[in-house]
Design an enzyme around this catalytic site. Structure first.
Site, PDB file in Angstrom:
ATOM      1  N   ASP A 226      14.278  -4.183  -8.560  1.00 17.36           N
ATOM      2  CA  ASP A 226      13.728  -3.282  -7.536  1.00 17.36           C
ATOM      3  C   ASP A 226      13.692  -4.005  -6.203  1.00 17.36           C
ATOM      4  O   ASP A 226      13.318  -5.189  -6.152  1.00 17.36           O
ATOM      5  CB  ASP A 226      12.289  -2.878  -7.939  1.00 17.36           C
TER       6      ASP A 226
ATOM      7  N   HIS B 160      16.772  -1.012   1.861  1.00 17.34           N
ATOM      8  CA  HIS B 160      15.563  -0.805   1.053  1.00 17.34           C
ATOM      9  C   HIS B 160      15.750  -1.285  -0.388  1.00 17.34           C
ATOM     10  O   HIS B 160      14.774  -1.427  -1.113  1.00 17.34           O
ATOM     11  CB  HIS B 160      15.184   0.679   1.042  1.00 17.34           C
TER      12      HIS B 160
END
Ligand code: F6P
Length: 474
Positions: free
Chosen positions: A368, A159
């Site tokens: 991110d 992720h």
């Protein structure tokens, strides 16, 4: 159809009434588990005990899904979760070598908890199960399962970002981590850039690389690796925002408190990777460069506290609070506060309604993996009068959301100028940019992500497993 087994550090358990925790990921994975029947989800219960049992999983059956949970002992929690996962892997994978605190004890705790997960899970697996393991806490799990003779297909989804080789190899134990990752049959990354970084790591270390489209060979194994950008429940979120626009109390009262003012919104866990201090500085710069905006705009930063027992996060809480105090103190007036800062999480309905009301969504992480706030902001907009997304080029979402205004969050002045550009963008351009992003997200939603990954795990040839993985080299 094979049974699906999901393993993740945290497990999103339904509440007593059977309601799932908020968030598209939990909903999509639960749907995938149910579709395949008799699904199993294993992970940490969230409880920490002085000494946790290591010989059994606590089972709960809810709505056709078995949840198999283990508590963690205090030392496991400190070394595996708060230690190696969140003080070594997290900062390093987000490019923050300066924040990585490497301790041998924590590294061994990380591998120990992965062995514990493997010991607990192995007896429950059947040969034709599909096992899908999630995130950086559990990279070594497939290797440990293989050592215990597990032969079913095992996929992994990361992720968070995968770093460039110069950063990865600064981690003393990088070779074990890289090798462990190659024990999976399918490895999913968020973006093409993460995939390219991974391949670069293999080549630089001279252990393998891509051999054909999506097929990799490394450490004497063949496996599939690809980009599978995670997403949201786009249509449902858009619907939620439309309803919340007039039907949510908090949205209503926030609107009433901002009559005649434009709202700029930022929503992030309190994490140094999110670029919150850089964002506040850019907003401050905007107010300095454009005094005419003072009194007419308001920046709402919603920042639930996170990982508060990790020292770097404690330090950050203080830093952000001080900075907000500085901006409000120096630029605010008796009748206008420039920044509203709250350390609480808001419900999905309130968030969706506030996103819809906000003229500008500020999503400016320093790094991110994806950033689902960016996607939720887009999904929430009113098609007739959409807001503008200002998005960091270092968020995975920037690879997809071409209608956003991209910024380098380290460049304060440019970010300030871009916020001003967003605030003054004409309606036609806003509509055009938003439509392109929304059309993309309606197709590439979280169900698409989930099905794409599982179809790959089901259809691709499993890796040719080396005997190495059946031996225990430790
Ligand atoms: O982004 C990675 C991630 O682990 C998410 O999966 C999770 O929602 C978030 O960070 C929160 O982390 P934690 O479980 O440490 O609170």
């Amino acid at each position: 159809m094979s049974r699906l087994v999901i393993v993740s550090n945290r497990v999103p358990l339904p509440d007593e009434d059977g309601n799932l925790p908020a968030g598209g990921l939990a909903v999509a994975l639960h749907a995938a588990l149910k579709k395949r029947g008799d699904g199993l989800w294993m992970g940490w219960s969230g409880k920490v005990r002085e000494a946790a049992p290591t010989d059994h999983l606590d089972e709960k059956q809810i709505d056709g899904i078995t949840y198999a949970l283990t508590d963690l002992s205090e030392s496991d929690y400190d070394e595996y979760y708060a230690g190696f996962a969140n003080r070594v892997l997290w900062p390093i994978f987000h490019g923050r070598l300066d924040l990585a605190e490497y301790a041998r004890k924590e590294m061994s705790g990380y591998f120990r908890v992965n062995r514990l997960f493997a010991d607990l899970l192995t007896p429950r697996l059947k040969d034709d199960d599909l096992v899908w393991i999630h995130d950086y806490h559990l990279i070594p799990l497939a290797e440990e399962l293989r050592r215990r003779g597990v032969t079913c297909r095992i996929g992994f989804f990361l992720h968070i970002p995968w770093p460039p080789s110069d950063i990865l190899i600064a981690m003393p134990v990088y070779e074990r981590v890289l090798r462990a990752l190659c024990a999976y049959d399918v490895i999913g990354f968020q973006t093409d850039l993460d995939l390219a970084n991974f391949e670069e790591c293999l080549r630089r270390e001279n252990v393998g690389g891509q051999v054909e489209e999506r097929i990799f060979r490394a450490y004497d194994r063949m496996f599939v690796a690809g980009a599978f950008p995670i997403s949201i429940e786009t249509a449902e979120f858009a619907q939620l925002a439309e309803v919340a626009d007039t039907g949510d109390e908090l949205v209503e009262s926030t609107k009433n408190s901002l009559v005649g003012k434009h709202l700029i919104i930022g929503v992030d866990r309190l994490d140094y990777s999110k670029g919150i201090t850089h964002r506040i500085e850019a907003y401050e710069q905007l107010l300095i460069d454009h005094p005419e905006r003072r009194g007419n705009i308001s920046f709402l930063q919603v920042t639930p506290k996170s990982r508060s027992d990790v020292p770097e996060y404690m330090a950050m809480q203080k830093k952000v609070a001080e900075l907000i105090g500085r901006v409000n103190g120096s630029l605010g007036t008796a009748d206008w506060v420039p920044t509203r800062y709250i350390n609480q999480s808001l419900g999905r309905s309130a968030l969706a309604g506030l996103y819809r009301f906000a003229k500008v969504g500020l999503v400016t992480p320093l790094k991110d993996g994806m950033n689902l706030v960016a996607k939720e902001y887009v999904a929430s907009q009113d098609p007739a009068d959409p807001g503008v997304l200002v998005l960091s080029r270092f968020a995975g979402a920037a690879r997809e959301l071409k209608g956003a205004l991209l910024v380098n969050p380290y460049d304060t002045e440019m970010t300030a100028r871009t916020i001003e550009q967003a605030l003054s963008m004409p309606l036609g351009e806003r509509r055009e940019r938003w439509r392109a992003m929304m059309d993309h997200l309606l197709v590439h939603d979280v169900n698409h992500w989930c099905e794409d990954f599982l179809a790959t795990l089901t259809s691709e040839k499993p890796g040719q497993r080396s005997e190495d993985y059946l031996l225990d080299p430790t």
